[in-house]
Design a protein around this motif. Structure first.
Motif: not given
Length: 82
Positions: A70-79
């Motif tokens: 989740l952290d890898a996938a949401t990092d570009p979203w600023g999450i």
């Protein structure tokens, strides 16, 4: 559905924070809903690769895998997933 074809019901909570509001608004349509759907899909995928015994015995490992995914996938979203 687990690897050994057992149907499981899971209650899960995902804590996250918006680390970059600009990215959360620009890079994804609805960051809250997208994070929720990503968590649900990732959980199904991860649980589907384990047997019921592994799920019950390795909860911490599964949680760590979920966090990393989740952290890898949401990092570009600023999450930032906690």
């Amino acid at each position: 559905m687990t690897k050994d074809s057992v149907t499981v019901a899971v209650d899960a909570v995902v804590y996250y924070q918006v680390s970059c509001p600009k990215s959360a608004v620009i890079n994804v349509n609805d960051y809250a809903k997208s994070t929720q759907l990503l968590a649900s899909t990732s959980l199904r995928t991860i649980l589907g690769t384990h047997t019921l015994a592994e799920i019950l015995a390795d909860r911490e490992t599964i949680a760590a895998d979920m966090l990393q995914t989740l952290d890898a996938a949401t990092d570009p979203w600023g999450i930032k997933v906690d």
